[in-house]
Write a protein that holds these residues in place. Structure first.
Motif, short mmCIF file in Angstrom:
data_model
loop_
_atom_site.label_atom_id
_atom_site.label_comp_id
_atom_site.label_asym_id
_atom_site.label_seq_id
_atom_site.Cartn_x
_atom_site.Cartn_y
_atom_site.Cartn_z
N PHE A 171 0.88 -1.17 0.00
CA PHE A 171 0.00 0.00 0.00
C PHE A 171 0.91 1.21 0.00
O PHE A 171 1.06 1.91 1.00
CB PHE A 171 -0.96 -0.02 1.20
N TRP A 178 -2.58 7.69 5.51
CA TRP A 178 -3.19 7.49 6.84
C TRP A 178 -2.36 8.21 7.89
O TRP A 178 -2.89 8.86 8.78
CB TRP A 178 -3.20 6.03 7.26
N THR A 248 5.12 0.11 9.11
CA THR A 248 4.31 -0.95 8.51
C THR A 248 5.25 -1.88 7.76
O THR A 248 6.07 -1.41 6.96
CB THR A 248 3.29 -0.35 7.53
N ARG A 304 -1.95 -8.18 0.52
CA ARG A 304 -2.39 -7.21 1.53
C ARG A 304 -2.02 -7.78 2.88
O ARG A 304 -2.01 -9.01 3.06
CB ARG A 304 -3.92 -7.04 1.51
N THR A 306 -4.00 -7.64 5.11
CA THR A 306 -5.31 -8.18 5.51
C THR A 306 -5.76 -9.37 4.64
O THR A 306 -6.89 -9.84 4.79
CB THR A 306 -6.37 -7.08 5.39
N SER A 466 -10.20 -8.45 4.26
CA SER A 466 -9.49 -7.28 3.71
C SER A 466 -10.48 -6.17 3.36
O SER A 466 -11.69 -6.35 3.44
CB SER A 466 -8.71 -7.69 2.46
N ALA A 468 -10.78 -2.89 4.60
CA ALA A 468 -11.39 -2.07 5.66
C ALA A 468 -11.55 -0.63 5.20
O ALA A 468 -10.78 -0.12 4.38
CB ALA A 468 -10.50 -2.12 6.90
N PHE A 474 -7.38 0.87 12.42
CA PHE A 474 -6.81 -0.26 11.68
C PHE A 474 -5.56 -0.75 12.39
O PHE A 474 -4.64 0.02 12.66
CB PHE A 474 -6.45 0.20 10.25
C1 UN1 Z 1 -2.15 -3.18 4.18
O1 UN1 Z 1 -2.27 -4.22 3.54
O2 UN1 Z 1 -1.05 -2.83 4.61
O3 UN1 Z 1 -8.07 -3.22 4.81
C2 UN1 Z 1 -3.26 -2.23 4.43
C3 UN1 Z 1 -7.44 -3.25 3.75
C4 UN1 Z 1 -6.89 -1.94 3.24
C5 UN1 Z 1 -5.59 -1.61 3.88
C6 UN1 Z 1 -4.58 -2.72 3.90
N1 UN1 Z 1 -7.85 -0.90 3.50
O4 UN1 Z 1 -7.25 -4.26 3.11
#
Ligand code: UN1
Length: 517
Positions: A171, A178, A248, A304, A306, A466, A468, A474
């Motif tokens: 991302f 963010w 991250t 991702r 997520t 995934s 969100a 988060f």
């Molecule tokens: C990520 O993969 O680092 O919820 C973030 C999600 C995205 C953000 C993922 N809005 O899959």
């Protein structure tokens, strides 16, 4: 059918250059002599695996100057009223809106995302800017009922200091936004170390933010970009001028950053690995479940944090569900992410392809059975790229490889008999980011969301793991690192809280009934 065509590197380079130029950044041609002036960083595209050009890397001297200027800027930025800081972020949101196609082009070229996901990532940036602008008038503290007459007890939130942002390739722009949109309204200048794999998107964001600052009269020093390797991550971790390190990436990275920040009592916000699971119960609506699973597991080519990596299915529905997923996997168009029909683009590089192949081999050694995908495609057309079919693997147990996050599209399937057993399997991994349950039974849904249910930071019902929205906080627990960013009250991590006791009486009563003097 004719072999799918991939764009050629020269065309991608030209497309990246025009997007950069429109965003106000230098285009790739202007860096032709970069190597003559110092260390460089390649800009690559996973679409072909080739280098698009070489950019000048930030020198240690420039990085030191950036930190010093960010800190100097903090000393004035912290006194600018928050709604005025919000005006900068409002302008940034307008520029992101105007340049969403350009940014999406760069995200596709550098991270390999399909068009709608690249545009979705930019949408997330615009959304967080809207959120942060509203927040700039809502950095509320509490007024507290105190114990003493003639006294007022309250809390105030103040800017914290420089925020160091370390972001990942997957991302490349949303995670920056963010952090940056929220940090800026909170009064914190940002020093950004993006992934080495995505320098072009970083240059475009930096140019747009610089323009927003110029347009709104904000100091240019509110944002600095460090292009280079892990040495800059270490610098942010170690430098006491960096009040918050928001990082991250992998658990490995987090294990190196967190103790270094802790050693100087700095603040850390960690978004590390995920190994997200979905529980599918016998009452699940299978049509919806299959769609939810396939997007979460195969979308973004499994890259991702997520991404759905484990499926925990009740044994009564395992066979029909697996059959439908295998069928859906067989229909996933793979190839050029710029092609509107494509749903699965390339992995970020061949190392990711190798890691996927190794994980599949380990799973099979553990008794796993490959039910779909896992094979490499387009190897002749693009030998330096890694196009792989999303894999579905039935596992006899939750072995070590299932408990490990492999950043690739592998979905491991496990079966269960009782919901307790499903939840135990679900929570039986070191990571704790996202989770979901597919069920039409309210008792099962509520149990999954209860204190003895999912142990993740994100727990969903009848929707994948995934995708969100930005309005919620988060982040996740355990090895995911415990940080929360984006919406809700995640802004508090970017500020410091002062508790204020004001005595407006002529007496001096001491708390806890203490008598003195
Ligand atoms: C990520 O993969 O680092 O919820 C973030 C999600 C995205 C953000 C993922 N809005 O899959």
């Amino acid at each position: 059918p004719a072999a799918p065509r991939l764009p050629d590197t020269a065309a991608l380079r030209a497309r990246a250059s025009s997007a950069l130029r429109r965003c106000g950044a230098r285009d790739l041609d202007t860096y032709a002599d970069a190597a003559a002036t110092g260390p460089t960083l390649p800009a690559r595209t996973p679409l072909t695996g080739a280098a698009l050009g070489h950019l000048p890397a930030t020198t240690p001297g420039q990085a030191e100057a950036a930190l010093a200027e960010a800190h100097r800027t903090f000393l004035t930025w912290r006194t600018v009223p928050a709604p005025v800081r919000g005006a900068l972020v409002k302008r940034l949101g307008e520029l992101l809106t105007a340049h969403q196609e350009d940014l999406a082009d760069l995200v596709t070229i550098e991270a390999g995302k399909i068009r709608s996901e690249a545009l979705g990532e930019v949408r997330e940036m615009i959304d967080i800017c809207d959120f942060a602008v509203g927040l700039s008038r809502q950095l509320y503290g509490r007024t507290i009922a105190g114990e003493r007459p003639g006294h007022r007890l309250s809390e105030t939130w103040h800017p914290l200091g420089v925020a160091g942002v370390i972001s990942a390739f997957n991302f490349p722009v949303a995670v920056w936004s963010w952090n940056t949109a929220v940090a800026l309204v909170c009064g914190d200048p940002v020093v950004w170390k993006p992934s080495e794999l995505t320098p072009l998107t970083a240059l475009a964001c930096t140019a747009l933010l610089a323009r927003a600052a110029a347009d709104t009269g904000a100091p240019a020093g509110v944002h600095h970009l460090l292009l280079g390797g892990r040495e800059f991550g270490e610098m942010l971790a170690d430098d006491p001028r960096v009040a918050l390190v928001s990082a991250t990436g992998s658990v490995r990275m987090g294990r190196q950053v967190a103790p270094r920040v802790a050693a100087r009592f700095g603040r850390c916000l960690l978004e590390l690995g995920g190994n997200n699971a979905a529980v599918v119960t016998p009452s699940a609506d299978l049509d919806l479940t299959v769609r939810g699973i396939v997007f979460a597991a195969a979308g973004t080519a499994g890259q991702r944090c997520t991404t759905l990596r484990r499926l925990i299915v009740h044994e009564d529905v395992a066979e029909p569900l697996i059959e439908r997923i295998v069928h859906a996997y067989g229909q996933l168009p793979l190839g050029d992410p710029f092609d509107a029909a494509t749903l699965v683009g390339p992995l970020v590089d061949t190392a990711a392809g190798t890691a996927m192949a190794e994980a599949l081999a380990a799973a099979q050694r553990d008794g796993g059975k490959l039910l779909a995908g896992g094979d490499r495609c387009l190897a002749a057309e693009a030998p330096e790229a890694a196009y792989v079919r999303p894999a579905l693997v039935r596992m006899p147990a939750q072995t070590e490889i299932v408990r490990t996050e492999t950043f690739a599209p592998i979905l491991y399937v496990l079966t269960y008999r009782t919901l307790d057993e499903a939840i135990a399997l679900h929570n039986g991994v070191p990571q704790g980011l996202s989770s979901s349950i597919f069920t039409r039974d309210q008792r099962e849904a509520e149990r999954f969301l209860a204190p003895d249910g999912s142990d993740c930071g994100i727990a969903n019902v009848n929707i994948g793991t995934s995708g969100a929205e930005i309005g919620g906080a988060f982040g996740g627990e355990k090895e995911t690192g415990g940080g929360r960013e984006s919406g809700s009250d995640a802004w508090r991590a970017y500020m410091r809280r002062a508790t204020n006791t004001v005595n407006y009486s002529a007496d001096l009563p001491l708390a806890q009934g203490v008598n003195f003097l």
